[in-house]
Design a protein around this motif. Structure first.
Motif, short mmCIF file in Angstrom:
data_model
loop_
_atom_site.label_atom_id
_atom_site.label_comp_id
_atom_site.label_asym_id
_atom_site.label_seq_id
_atom_site.Cartn_x
_atom_site.Cartn_y
_atom_site.Cartn_z
N GLU A 8 -29.73 60.92 87.40
CA GLU A 8 -29.42 62.33 87.12
C GLU A 8 -29.91 63.23 88.25
O GLU A 8 -29.19 64.16 88.66
CB GLU A 8 -30.04 62.75 85.80
N ARG A 9 -31.10 62.98 88.75
CA ARG A 9 -31.63 63.77 89.87
C ARG A 9 -30.77 63.59 91.12
O ARG A 9 -30.48 64.55 91.83
CB ARG A 9 -33.08 63.38 90.16
N TYR A 10 -30.36 62.35 91.35
CA TYR A 10 -29.51 62.08 92.51
C TYR A 10 -28.16 62.77 92.38
O TYR A 10 -27.67 63.40 93.33
CB TYR A 10 -29.34 60.57 92.68
N ALA A 11 -27.54 62.68 91.22
CA ALA A 11 -26.24 63.33 90.99
C ALA A 11 -26.34 64.84 91.19
O ALA A 11 -25.44 65.46 91.77
CB ALA A 11 -25.72 62.99 89.60
N ALA A 12 -27.43 65.44 90.74
CA ALA A 12 -27.63 66.88 90.93
C ALA A 12 -27.77 67.21 92.41
O ALA A 12 -27.24 68.22 92.89
CB ALA A 12 -28.85 67.35 90.15
N LEU A 13 -28.46 66.36 93.15
CA LEU A 13 -28.63 66.57 94.59
C LEU A 13 -27.30 66.47 95.31
O LEU A 13 -27.00 67.25 96.23
CB LEU A 13 -29.65 65.57 95.15
N VAL A 14 -26.47 65.52 94.91
CA VAL A 14 -25.13 65.38 95.50
C VAL A 14 -24.31 66.64 95.24
O VAL A 14 -23.64 67.15 96.15
CB VAL A 14 -24.41 64.13 94.97
N ARG A 15 -24.38 67.16 94.04
CA ARG A 15 -23.65 68.40 93.73
C ARG A 15 -24.13 69.55 94.62
O ARG A 15 -23.32 70.34 95.12
CB ARG A 15 -23.80 68.77 92.24
N GLU A 16 -25.42 69.63 94.86
CA GLU A 16 -25.97 70.66 95.75
C GLU A 16 -25.45 70.47 97.18
O GLU A 16 -25.10 71.44 97.85
CB GLU A 16 -27.49 70.62 95.75
N ARG A 17 -25.40 69.23 97.63
CA ARG A 17 -24.89 68.95 98.98
C ARG A 17 -23.44 69.41 99.11
O ARG A 17 -23.04 70.00 100.10
CB ARG A 17 -25.01 67.46 99.30
N LYS A 18 -22.65 69.15 98.10
CA LYS A 18 -21.23 69.54 98.15
C LYS A 18 -21.06 71.06 98.25
O LYS A 18 -20.07 71.53 98.81
CB LYS A 18 -20.49 69.00 96.92
N GLN A 19 -22.01 71.81 97.72
CA GLN A 19 -21.93 73.28 97.75
C GLN A 19 -22.57 73.88 99.00
O GLN A 19 -22.35 75.05 99.30
CB GLN A 19 -22.63 73.85 96.51
N CYS A 20 -23.35 73.12 99.73
CA CYS A 20 -24.13 73.66 100.85
C CYS A 20 -23.23 74.04 102.03
O CYS A 20 -22.34 73.29 102.42
CB CYS A 20 -25.16 72.62 101.31
N ARG A 21 -23.49 75.22 102.58
CA ARG A 21 -22.80 75.70 103.78
C ARG A 21 -23.80 76.39 104.71
O ARG A 21 -23.47 77.34 105.40
CB ARG A 21 -21.66 76.67 103.42
N LEU A 22 -25.05 75.91 104.72
CA LEU A 22 -26.10 76.55 105.51
C LEU A 22 -25.92 76.43 107.02
O LEU A 22 -26.29 77.33 107.76
CB LEU A 22 -27.47 75.94 105.15
N CYS A 23 -25.38 75.32 107.47
CA CYS A 23 -25.38 75.02 108.90
C CYS A 23 -24.13 75.51 109.62
O CYS A 23 -23.02 75.03 109.36
CB CYS A 23 -25.55 73.52 109.12
N VAL A 24 -24.33 76.44 110.52
CA VAL A 24 -23.25 76.91 111.37
C VAL A 24 -22.94 75.81 112.39
O VAL A 24 -23.84 75.29 113.03
CB VAL A 24 -23.66 78.21 112.10
N GLY A 25 -21.68 75.43 112.48
CA GLY A 25 -21.29 74.39 113.43
C GLY A 25 -21.10 73.01 112.81
O GLY A 25 -20.76 72.06 113.51
N LEU A 26 -21.35 72.89 111.51
CA LEU A 26 -21.15 71.62 110.81
C LEU A 26 -20.09 71.80 109.73
O LEU A 26 -19.89 72.88 109.22
CB LEU A 26 -22.44 71.13 110.16
N ARG A 27 -19.43 70.70 109.38
CA ARG A 27 -18.43 70.70 108.31
C ARG A 27 -18.93 69.84 107.16
O ARG A 27 -19.30 68.68 107.36
CB ARG A 27 -17.10 70.13 108.83
N ASN A 28 -18.93 70.38 105.98
CA ASN A 28 -19.32 69.64 104.79
C ASN A 28 -18.15 68.76 104.37
O ASN A 28 -17.02 69.24 104.29
CB ASN A 28 -19.68 70.63 103.67
N PRO A 29 -18.39 67.47 104.10
CA PRO A 29 -17.29 66.60 103.66
C PRO A 29 -16.58 67.07 102.40
O PRO A 29 -15.47 66.63 102.11
CB PRO A 29 -17.98 65.25 103.42
#
Length: 197
Positions: A8-29
């Motif tokens: 459950e903790r891992y799944a929540a972290l994956v969901r956070e990763r999918k929403q993250c757009r912090l880094c200028v110059g990178l593309r989120n999968p």
């Protein structure tokens, strides 16, 4: 109150990763034009081996660039020299792990990267220090806390410094870290080792 499981903790972290757009110059999968190749894993490398009960976590610098990702449909090219070398090293320490095919099962290995999103400009393109800081504080530390592997191995200086930075530990010289057979204890209970990439 119910106890949150590792899954459950891992799944929540994956969901956070999918929403993250912090880094200028990178593309989120998870971005619209890349999402067809994204998964419910923290990053592309974790699709290969992601055992939440792993004895060993291997942390690379970054997975690759957008072109490599789209050309290989979000998967690795198993002819990649890094993959072949890592497989030999894992077999050399008695781990029967294949990096030549995707599969399920308990391999006791968790593969991840210090930077989870994708850069442009080729596999050897420059990476920004802020990308490590963002991913380290928001994702890398939590991955290590969830999995809590006894041993973590950082491939290269930048990955090593990213792990330590995520835990607020000052890094000494990389050469000293590579030569240190005892490794560095980190607060989640893992022992971190550094190797040249």
């Amino acid at each position: 109150m119910t106890k949150t499981t590792k899954s459950e903790r891992y799944a929540a972290l994956v969901r956070e990763r999918k929403q993250c757009r912090l880094c200028v110059g990178l593309r989120n999968p998870a971005e619209a034009d890349l999402a067809a190749f994204d998964s419910d894993e923290i990053g592309p490398w974790s699709r290969l081996h992601r055992d939440l009960e792993a004895d060993l976590m291997v942390i690379g610098q970054d997975w690759g660039d957008v072109r490599y990702y789209t050309r290989n449909k979000g998967l690795d090219d198993f002819r990649n020299p890094t993959m072949r070398t890592l497989e030999r090293l894992l077999c050399g320490i008695g781990m029967d792990v294949s990096l030549a095919a995707y599969g399920t099962g308990q391999q006791r290995v968790f593969l991840t990267n210090a930077i989870l999103c994708l850069k442009d400009g080729g596999l050897q393109a420059q990476v920004d220090r802020q990308w490590f800081n963002n991913c380290g504080g928001n994702f890398l530390r939590q991955q290590m806390e969830i999995v809590a592997p006894p041993v973590a191995v950082a491939l290269g200086q930048k990955a090593y410094e990213a792990v330590l930075g995520a835990f607020g530990i000052e890094a000494g010289t990389f050469r000293s870290a590579v030569e240190d057979e005892a490794g560095t204890p980190v607060p989640n209970g893992s022992r971190l080792f550094a190797v040249y990439h």
